[in-house]
Design a protein around this motif. Structure first.
Motif, PDB file in Angstrom:
ATOM      1  N   ARG A  40      95.059  55.173  29.189  1.00  0.00           N
ATOM      2  CA  ARG A  40      93.716  54.653  28.909  1.00  0.00           C
ATOM      3  C   ARG A  40      93.630  53.186  29.311  1.00  0.00           C
ATOM      4  N   THR A  79      85.019  58.566  30.961  1.00  0.00           N
ATOM      5  CA  THR A  79      84.808  57.160  31.251  1.00  0.00           C
ATOM      6  C   THR A  79      83.462  56.736  30.680  1.00  0.00           C
ATOM      7  N   SER A  98      88.136  53.933  30.478  1.00  0.00           N
ATOM      8  CA  SER A  98      88.480  55.231  31.053  1.00  0.00           C
ATOM      9  C   SER A  98      89.737  55.767  30.382  1.00  0.00           C
ATOM     10  N   LEU A 145      92.590  59.260  30.657  1.00  0.00           N
ATOM     11  CA  LEU A 145      93.081  60.464  31.314  1.00  0.00           C
ATOM     12  C   LEU A 145      94.194  61.048  30.459  1.00  0.00           C
ATOM     13  N   TYR A 200      89.422  63.972  31.122  1.00  0.00           N
ATOM     14  CA  TYR A 200      89.119  62.641  31.652  1.00  0.00           C
ATOM     15  C   TYR A 200      87.731  62.247  31.183  1.00  0.00           C
TER      16      TYR A 200
END
Length: 191
Positions: free
Chosen positions: A72, A32, A43, A45, A30
């Motif tokens: 995303r 950001t 961000s 993941l 993850y």
């Protein structure tokens, strides 16, 4: 895709009967970031599951199947910068153990099956997308149990979107998404 899974299952069964090891690994990444100039927030993941078998007498390489969930989001102040991508990716993955204790791992995979949904403000509606991706990781994993390893990795991931479908109309496109991100990894290795 069913044929690919059957081939993988056969290869795993054959390699297991030939004194090979089994690897099951989960990794998550993850990250950001934000941009004050454009008031944008980004961000991403990523979750991956790998199932493979070692081969060669030394068990220093492994081959298997990788499944990745990639999400995303980019949200900017202007409406033309907002986007959301959610895809699943599948394909073969190759592991190289860089030392005898198998704590340093280099892996690479090609995912020819990428599909999911994307929303771009410029398009104005949700679209189904498909394409392919490449992924590579350099990891360090410490042995914390008899067969259990935990560690972290530095990942490179590039997704190429080649088809977009909106309201039944398919269009050839050429869009790319690239990330470099850290991950945490949990690995179960039998043998």
């Amino acid at each position: 895709m069913k044929i690919s899974m059957k081939i993988l299952l056969m290869a795993l069964l054959i390699s297991m009967s030939a004194n090979a090891g089994l690897i099951l690994q989960y990794s998550a990444g993850y990250h950001t970031s934000s941009d004050d100039a454009d008031n944008g927030e980004y961000s991403s993941l990523k979750n991956q599951i790998f199932l493979g078998a070692t081969f060669l007498k030394s068990h220093m390489m492994a081959l298997g199947w990788n499944y990745m969930m990639n999400s995303r989001t980019l949200q900017g102040e202007g409406t033309d910068t907002a986007s959301d991508l959610s895809v699943t990716e599948m394909g073969p993955r190759l592991f190289f153990f860089l030392n005898q204790s198998k704590t340093f791992v280099l892996s690479a995979n090609w995912n020819p099956f990428v599909s999911g949904d994307r929303t771009l403000t410029t398009v104005g509606t949700a679209e189904e997308v498909s394409g392919s991706s490449l992924h590579a990781a350099l990891s360090v994993q410490a042995k914390v149990g008899n067969h259990f390893y935990i560690g972290g990795g530095l990942n490179y991931h590039s997704v190429s979107i080649s088809k977009s479908t909106v309201s039944g109309t398919e269009t050839e496109v050429s869009h790319g998404y690239t990330d470099i991100y850290p991950s945490i990894e949990f690995s179960y290795r039998f043998k």
